[in-house]
Design a protein around this motif. Structure first.
Motif, short mmCIF file in Angstrom:
data_model
loop_
_atom_site.label_atom_id
_atom_site.label_comp_id
_atom_site.label_asym_id
_atom_site.label_seq_id
_atom_site.Cartn_x
_atom_site.Cartn_y
_atom_site.Cartn_z
N LEU A 157 0.84 -1.19 0.00
CA LEU A 157 0.00 0.00 0.00
C LEU A 157 0.88 1.24 0.00
N ASN A 158 0.29 2.36 -0.34
CA ASN A 158 0.95 3.66 -0.25
C ASN A 158 0.27 4.46 0.84
N VAL A 159 1.04 5.31 1.48
CA VAL A 159 0.50 6.19 2.50
C VAL A 159 1.23 7.53 2.38
N PHE A 160 0.49 8.62 2.53
CA PHE A 160 1.12 9.93 2.45
C PHE A 160 2.11 10.11 3.60
N SER A 161 3.21 10.77 3.31
CA SER A 161 4.25 10.96 4.33
C SER A 161 3.73 11.76 5.53
N TRP A 162 2.78 12.65 5.32
CA TRP A 162 2.25 13.46 6.42
C TRP A 162 1.30 12.67 7.33
N ASN A 163 0.86 11.50 6.89
CA ASN A 163 -0.14 10.75 7.63
C ASN A 163 0.53 9.80 8.63
N GLU A 164 1.06 10.38 9.69
CA GLU A 164 1.78 9.60 10.70
C GLU A 164 0.89 8.59 11.40
N THR A 165 -0.36 8.93 11.59
CA THR A 165 -1.29 7.99 12.24
C THR A 165 -1.45 6.73 11.41
N ALA A 166 -1.66 6.90 10.11
CA ALA A 166 -1.81 5.74 9.23
C ALA A 166 -0.52 4.95 9.15
N ARG A 167 0.61 5.64 9.06
CA ARG A 167 1.89 4.94 9.00
C ARG A 167 2.09 4.08 10.25
N ALA A 168 1.78 4.62 11.41
CA ALA A 168 1.92 3.85 12.66
C ALA A 168 0.94 2.67 12.66
N PHE A 169 -0.27 2.89 12.17
CA PHE A 169 -1.28 1.82 12.10
C PHE A 169 -0.77 0.67 11.23
N TYR A 170 -0.28 0.99 10.03
CA TYR A 170 0.18 -0.06 9.12
C TYR A 170 1.40 -0.78 9.68
N GLU A 171 2.30 -0.05 10.31
CA GLU A 171 3.47 -0.69 10.91
C GLU A 171 3.04 -1.63 12.04
N LYS A 172 2.04 -1.23 12.78
CA LYS A 172 1.51 -2.08 13.86
C LYS A 172 0.92 -3.38 13.29
N LEU A 173 0.41 -3.30 12.05
CA LEU A 173 -0.14 -4.48 11.39
C LEU A 173 0.95 -5.35 10.76
N GLY A 174 2.21 -4.88 10.79
CA GLY A 174 3.31 -5.67 10.24
C GLY A 174 3.85 -5.18 8.91
N PHE A 175 3.31 -4.08 8.38
CA PHE A 175 3.83 -3.53 7.13
C PHE A 175 5.19 -2.89 7.41
N GLU A 176 6.06 -2.95 6.40
CA GLU A 176 7.38 -2.32 6.49
C GLU A 176 7.57 -1.43 5.26
N PRO A 177 8.35 -0.36 5.39
CA PRO A 177 8.61 0.48 4.22
C PRO A 177 9.20 -0.35 3.08
N TYR A 178 8.72 -0.08 1.87
CA TYR A 178 9.16 -0.82 0.70
C TYR A 178 9.84 0.10 -0.32
N SER A 179 9.23 1.25 -0.57
CA SER A 179 9.83 2.24 -1.48
C SER A 179 9.43 3.63 -1.02
N VAL A 180 10.15 4.62 -1.51
CA VAL A 180 9.86 6.00 -1.17
C VAL A 180 9.69 6.76 -2.48
N VAL A 181 8.67 7.60 -2.57
CA VAL A 181 8.41 8.40 -3.75
C VAL A 181 8.65 9.86 -3.38
N TYR A 182 9.44 10.55 -4.19
CA TYR A 182 9.69 11.97 -3.99
C TYR A 182 8.98 12.77 -5.06
N GLN A 183 8.67 14.02 -4.74
CA GLN A 183 8.10 14.89 -5.75
C GLN A 183 8.69 16.28 -5.61
N GLN A 184 8.64 17.03 -6.69
CA GLN A 184 9.13 18.41 -6.70
C GLN A 184 8.11 19.26 -7.45
N PRO A 185 7.56 20.27 -6.80
CA PRO A 185 6.62 21.16 -7.50
C PRO A 185 7.33 21.89 -8.64
N LEU A 186 6.66 22.05 -9.74
CA LEU A 186 7.21 22.78 -10.89
C LEU A 186 6.38 24.00 -11.20
#
Length: 154
Positions: A125-154
């Motif tokens: 799954l993907n989760v927004f970097s600002w969504n710390e609550t969701a990130r903690a929830f998914y980690e509690k379920l056993g999910f681990e970071p897999y990839s990181v996506v960066y963006q740059q406004p143009l």
């Protein structure tokens, strides 16, 4: 609290659209100021209709009800890549009245069961970097970071 989680049907269009718009509302504070919110809500309603009409070919939608009222959903799809069947959680949303009461975990458990049943070997799954609550929830379920996506406004 009486909880029911089941596959969505076309009869659930209004309930799913309401929940999907709830997710859009929940994310709104993190959207750009020039975002056309009403247009995005209408797009969400249209997407809800399309998802239910498309059927379960490579995706499924589970709805959660608490005391008979729509309380959340999980939308998932499968993809075959490099000889593996991978399950993706596209969206997970739980309404405020039941947030923190285990509904998200129940939906994720139900999604994992559905995915296992069709031979999925890993769930992502993907989760927004600002969504710390969701990130903690998914980690509690056993999910681990897999990839990181960066963006740059143009």
């Amino acid at each position: 609290m009486s909880i029911l989680i089941r596959q969505a049907t076309q009869d659930d269009e209004a309930a799913f659209a309401e929940l999907a718009c709830g997710l859009t509302l929940w994310n709104q504070p993190h959207r750009p100021a020039d975002d056309n919110f009403e247009q995005r809500l209408e797009q969400r309603r249209g997407r809800a209709r399309q998802i239910l009409q498309a059927g379960p070919a490579d995706r499924f939608l589970l709805l959660a009800f608490s005391n008979g009222q729509p309380a959340g959903y999980v939308l998932a799809y499968i993809e075959k890549a490099s000889g593996r069947i991978i399950g993706y959680i596209d969206e997970l949303f739980v309404t405020d009245p039941v947030r923190g009461m285990g509904m998200g975990r129940k939906l994720m458990d139900a999604a994992a069961s559905e995915l296992r049943a069709v031979g999925v070997s890993v769930m992502r799954l993907n989760v927004f970097s600002w969504n710390e609550t969701a990130r903690a929830f998914y980690e509690k379920l056993g999910f681990e970071p897999y990839s990181v996506v960066y963006q740059q406004p143009l």
